[in-house]
Design a protein around this motif. Structure first.
Motif, PDB file in Angstrom:
ATOM      1  N   PRO A   7     -20.170  64.172 -16.460  1.00 33.18           N
ATOM      2  CA  PRO A   7     -19.090  65.007 -15.912  1.00 33.18           C
ATOM      3  C   PRO A   7     -17.736  64.683 -16.539  1.00 33.18           C
ATOM      4  O   PRO A   7     -17.572  63.664 -17.223  1.00 33.18           O
ATOM      5  CB  PRO A   7     -19.109  64.657 -14.417  1.00 33.18           C
ATOM      6  N   GLY A   8     -16.768  65.537 -16.254  1.00 33.68           N
ATOM      7  CA  GLY A   8     -15.444  65.412 -16.866  1.00 33.68           C
ATOM      8  C   GLY A   8     -14.775  64.072 -16.631  1.00 33.68           C
ATOM      9  O   GLY A   8     -14.088  63.545 -17.506  1.00 33.68           O
ATOM     10  N   HIS A   9     -14.972  63.488 -15.444  1.00 34.43           N
ATOM     11  CA  HIS A   9     -14.294  62.224 -15.173  1.00 34.43           C
ATOM     12  C   HIS A   9     -14.812  61.101 -16.062  1.00 34.43           C
ATOM     13  O   HIS A   9     -14.106  60.116 -16.314  1.00 34.43           O
ATOM     14  CB  HIS A   9     -14.402  61.855 -13.685  1.00 34.43           C
ATOM     15  N   MET A  10     -16.057  61.233 -16.568  1.00 39.51           N
ATOM     16  CA  MET A  10     -16.572  60.212 -17.478  1.00 39.51           C
ATOM     17  C   MET A  10     -15.928  60.337 -18.855  1.00 39.51           C
ATOM     18  O   MET A  10     -15.664  59.324 -19.520  1.00 39.51           O
ATOM     19  CB  MET A  10     -18.096  60.292 -17.582  1.00 39.51           C
ATOM     20  N   THR A 171     -13.209  49.506 -14.218  1.00 36.92           N
ATOM     21  CA  THR A 171     -13.264  50.826 -14.850  1.00 36.92           C
ATOM     22  C   THR A 171     -14.375  51.666 -14.223  1.00 36.92           C
ATOM     23  O   THR A 171     -15.321  51.117 -13.651  1.00 36.92           O
ATOM     24  CB  THR A 171     -13.525  50.707 -16.365  1.00 36.92           C
ATOM     25  N   PRO A 172     -14.284  52.982 -14.317  1.00 31.56           N
ATOM     26  CA  PRO A 172     -15.332  53.833 -13.738  1.00 31.56           C
ATOM     27  C   PRO A 172     -16.672  53.645 -14.441  1.00 31.56           C
ATOM     28  O   PRO A 172     -16.726  53.436 -15.659  1.00 31.56           O
ATOM     29  CB  PRO A 172     -14.791  55.257 -13.971  1.00 31.56           C
ATOM     30  N   GLY A 173     -17.751  53.714 -13.670  1.00 28.93           N
ATOM     31  CA  GLY A 173     -19.079  53.674 -14.274  1.00 28.93           C
ATOM     32  C   GLY A 173     -19.272  54.884 -15.172  1.00 28.93           C
ATOM     33  O   GLY A 173     -19.006  56.015 -14.773  1.00 28.93           O
ATOM     34  N   THR A 174     -19.733  54.630 -16.397  1.00 30.73           N
ATOM     35  CA  THR A 174     -19.804  55.704 -17.385  1.00 30.73           C
ATOM     36  C   THR A 174     -21.132  55.673 -18.123  1.00 30.73           C
ATOM     37  O   THR A 174     -21.559  54.625 -18.618  1.00 30.73           O
ATOM     38  CB  THR A 174     -18.649  55.571 -18.401  1.00 30.73           C
ATOM     39  N   LEU A 175     -21.780  56.819 -18.223  1.00 32.58           N
ATOM     40  CA  LEU A 175     -23.056  56.969 -18.919  1.00 32.58           C
ATOM     41  C   LEU A 175     -22.825  57.395 -20.366  1.00 32.58           C
ATOM     42  O   LEU A 175     -21.719  57.820 -20.725  1.00 32.58           O
ATOM     43  CB  LEU A 175     -23.902  58.027 -18.216  1.00 32.58           C
ATOM     44  N   PRO A 176     -23.848  57.301 -21.215  1.00 36.62           N
ATOM     45  CA  PRO A 176     -23.726  57.876 -22.557  1.00 36.62           C
ATOM     46  C   PRO A 176     -23.525  59.393 -22.466  1.00 36.62           C
ATOM     47  O   PRO A 176     -24.045  60.029 -21.541  1.00 36.62           O
ATOM     48  CB  PRO A 176     -25.072  57.548 -23.204  1.00 36.62           C
ATOM     49  N   PRO A 177     -22.777  59.984 -23.392  1.00 33.57           N
ATOM     50  CA  PRO A 177     -22.589  61.446 -23.375  1.00 33.57           C
ATOM     51  C   PRO A 177     -23.904  62.216 -23.466  1.00 33.57           C
ATOM     52  O   PRO A 177     -24.017  63.340 -22.980  1.00 33.57           O
ATOM     53  CB  PRO A 177     -21.714  61.705 -24.608  1.00 33.57           C
ATOM     54  N   ALA A 178     -24.907  61.598 -24.101  1.00 36.18           N
ATOM     55  CA  ALA A 178     -26.226  62.236 -24.204  1.00 36.18           C
ATOM     56  C   ALA A 178     -27.291  61.143 -24.218  1.00 36.18           C
ATOM     57  O   ALA A 178     -27.049  60.034 -24.694  1.00 36.18           O
ATOM     58  CB  ALA A 178     -26.315  63.083 -25.476  1.00 36.18           C
ATOM     59  N   PHE A 179     -28.462  61.460 -23.683  1.00 33.37           N
ATOM     60  CA  PHE A 179     -29.565  60.512 -23.666  1.00 33.37           C
ATOM     61  C   PHE A 179     -30.556  60.874 -24.765  1.00 33.37           C
ATOM     62  O   PHE A 179     -31.283  61.853 -24.660  1.00 33.37           O
ATOM     63  CB  PHE A 179     -30.274  60.524 -22.311  1.00 33.37           C
ATOM     64  N   ASP A 180     -30.595  60.054 -25.817  1.00 25.79           N
ATOM     65  CA  ASP A 180     -31.615  60.243 -26.845  1.00 25.79           C
ATOM     66  C   ASP A 180     -32.972  59.780 -26.333  1.00 25.79           C
ATOM     67  O   ASP A 180     -34.008  60.241 -26.788  1.00 25.79           O
ATOM     68  CB  ASP A 180     -31.244  59.457 -28.114  1.00 25.79           C
ATOM     69  N   ASP A 181     -32.938  58.838 -25.399  1.00 25.78           N
ATOM     70  CA  ASP A 181     -34.160  58.271 -24.827  1.00 25.78           C
ATOM     71  C   ASP A 181     -34.249  58.688 -23.363  1.00 25.78           C
ATOM     72  O   ASP A 181     -33.524  58.172 -22.521  1.00 25.78           O
ATOM     73  CB  ASP A 181     -34.110  56.746 -24.966  1.00 25.78           C
ATOM     74  N   GLN A 182     -35.137  59.624 -23.054  1.00 30.28           N
ATOM     75  CA  GLN A 182     -35.250  60.119 -21.686  1.00 30.28           C
ATOM     76  C   GLN A 182     -35.906  59.102 -20.747  1.00 30.28           C
ATOM     77  O   GLN A 182     -35.713  59.161 -19.543  1.00 30.28           O
ATOM     78  CB  GLN A 182     -36.026  61.436 -21.668  1.00 30.28           C
ATOM     79  N   LEU A 183     -36.650  58.151 -21.305  1.00 22.77           N
ATOM     80  CA  LEU A 183     -37.196  57.087 -20.458  1.00 22.77           C
ATOM     81  C   LEU A 183     -36.058  56.239 -19.910  1.00 22.77           C
ATOM     82  O   LEU A 183     -36.063  55.843 -18.742  1.00 22.77           O
ATOM     83  CB  LEU A 183     -38.179  56.215 -21.249  1.00 22.77           C
ATOM     84  N   ARG A 184     -35.075  55.966 -20.742  1.00 27.86           N
ATOM     85  CA  ARG A 184     -33.895  55.223 -20.297  1.00 27.86           C
ATOM     86  C   ARG A 184     -33.178  56.004 -19.196  1.00 27.86           C
ATOM     87  O   ARG A 184     -32.775  55.432 -18.172  1.00 27.86           O
ATOM     88  CB  ARG A 184     -32.955  54.984 -21.480  1.00 27.86           C
ATOM     89  N   ALA A 185     -33.027  57.301 -19.384  1.00 32.84           N
ATOM     90  CA  ALA A 185     -32.382  58.143 -18.371  1.00 32.84           C
ATOM     91  C   ALA A 185     -33.178  58.115 -17.063  1.00 32.84           C
ATOM     92  O   ALA A 185     -32.599  58.046 -15.968  1.00 32.84           O
ATOM     93  CB  ALA A 185     -32.254  59.571 -18.887  1.00 32.84           C
ATOM     94  N   MET A 186     -34.506  58.154 -17.169  1.00 30.40           N
ATOM     95  CA  MET A 186     -35.347  58.143 -15.977  1.00 30.40           C
ATOM     96  C   MET A 186     -35.177  56.842 -15.208  1.00 30.40           C
ATOM     97  O   MET A 186     -35.076  56.838 -13.976  1.00 30.40           O
ATOM     98  CB  MET A 186     -36.815  58.330 -16.375  1.00 30.40           C
ATOM     99  N   HIS A 187     -35.120  55.734 -15.914  1.00 32.20           N
ATOM    100  CA  HIS A 187     -34.943  54.443 -15.250  1.00 32.20           C
ATOM    101  C   HIS A 187     -33.597  54.383 -14.518  1.00 32.20           C
ATOM    102  O   HIS A 187     -33.508  53.838 -13.413  1.00 32.20           O
ATOM    103  CB  HIS A 187     -35.056  53.311 -16.269  1.00 32.20           C
ATOM    104  N   LEU A 188     -32.573  54.936 -15.130  1.00 33.84           N
ATOM    105  CA  LEU A 188     -31.261  54.965 -14.472  1.00 33.84           C
ATOM    106  C   LEU A 188     -31.302  55.861 -13.237  1.00 33.84           C
ATOM    107  O   LEU A 188     -30.651  55.567 -12.226  1.00 33.84           O
ATOM    108  CB  LEU A 188     -30.184  55.447 -15.450  1.00 33.84           C
TER     109      LEU A 188
END
Length: 286
Positions: A7-10, A171-188
């Motif tokens: 989102p924009g805040h990230m 600082t605000p918690g921030t994710l990568p702008p895109a997930f190249d690894d969807q397994l990593r995204a799933m774990h999060l």
């Protein structure tokens, strides 16, 4: 399920961190012990590469010690400075302070040789819901940083001063702008670092079911009073609904309650202490 949430805040937070990195001496990188590799944001790594880094493996009480030891060995072998923490107890305070002074020793001695005392300024970074603000509060012995058991609580930067001559920038918690690894995204998503509102909870629940079918079917079967673990995910959902009494009328199941129950059980350790990432996993080598 394809997961993407930035989102924009990230975007704003990343810009703020890129500007603030010039003002700090070092970085505290907070990782959730359940998904250590998944919590490593490549954008953070690029931004902080020229700063001393202290990794805080947080929420150690949510994983088995034997699993945590594998990561401790990895951090030692890769010469990464780290502290293992349970930020709610505050027992790690002295270890964190000592390690911060250790990684800044050359800087402190430089100022000391000039007859001056240097205040260490550290930026605290991490993906959402890793416990950054809770860690800061335990270090300061006061509730100075805003906390919450959900992603997106901290929105702006907050400076917190410690009596030991250290200033922390939350600082605000921030994710990568895109997930190249969807397994990593799933774990999060499993550990609550990605907002549930943007997820398909039915698909997330099925991924949890698939995880336990593969890695630990016994604990799952015991939790939901199953005598067998069907290969059909819908049959498993039906059985959970039936055994838990999640019904809509006489013949229909309340799947929404099933999804929430399974996800909550996972996050609250009612399905055991689970580590999702291990050193040497295929995705960790890519």
């Amino acid at each position: 399920m394809h997961i993407q949430w930035f989102p924009g805040h990230m975007t704003k937070a990343m810009r703020m961190m890129q500007e603030s990195i010039k003002q700090v001496d070092c970085v505290i990188y907070v990782l959730d012990a359940r998904a250590i590799e998944s919590c490593m944001n490549p954008k953070f790594d690029e931004m902080i590469k020229n700063k001393p880094v202290l990794y805080v493996i947080n929420k150690q009480d949510l994983v088995e010690y034997k699993d945590l030891q594998k990561w401790q060995k990895y951090f030692v072998e890769t010469n990464k400075q780290f502290v293992v923490a349970d930020s709610l107890s505050g027992k790690q305070k002295d270890a964190v302070i000592d390690k911060l002074k250790q990684i800044n020793r050359a800087l402190l001695e430089k100022y000391l040789n000039k007859g001056a005392i240097k205040t260490i300024r550290a930026m605290v970074v991490g993906v959402p819901n890793t416990g950054k603000s809770t860690l800061i509060n335990s270090l300061s012995k006061q509730k100075k940083a805003i906390t919450g058991n959900r992603p997106g609580v901290t929105r702006g930067k907050q400076w917190v001063s410690l009596s030991e001559g250290i200033e922390l920038l939350d600082t605000p918690g921030t994710l990568p702008p895109a997930f190249d690894d969807q397994l990593r995204a799933m774990h999060l998503a499993f550990i609550g670092s990605i907002k549930d509102d943007i997820l398909y909870l039915d698909e997330l629940t099925i991924e949890i079911i698939k995880y336990f079918r593969h890695y630990n079917p016994t604990v799952f079967m015991e939790r939901y009073k199953m005598t067998s673990f069907s290969d059909d995910n819908i049959e498993v959902l039906d059985l959970i609904a039936k055994n838990r009494g999640f019904l809509l009328g006489k013949n229909n199941y309340d799947y929404d309650r099933v999804y929430r129950a399974v996800i909550d059980d996972f996050r609250k350790q009612k399905l055991g202490k689970i580590m999702l990432d291990f050193p040497g996993d295929k995705k960790n080598e890519e």
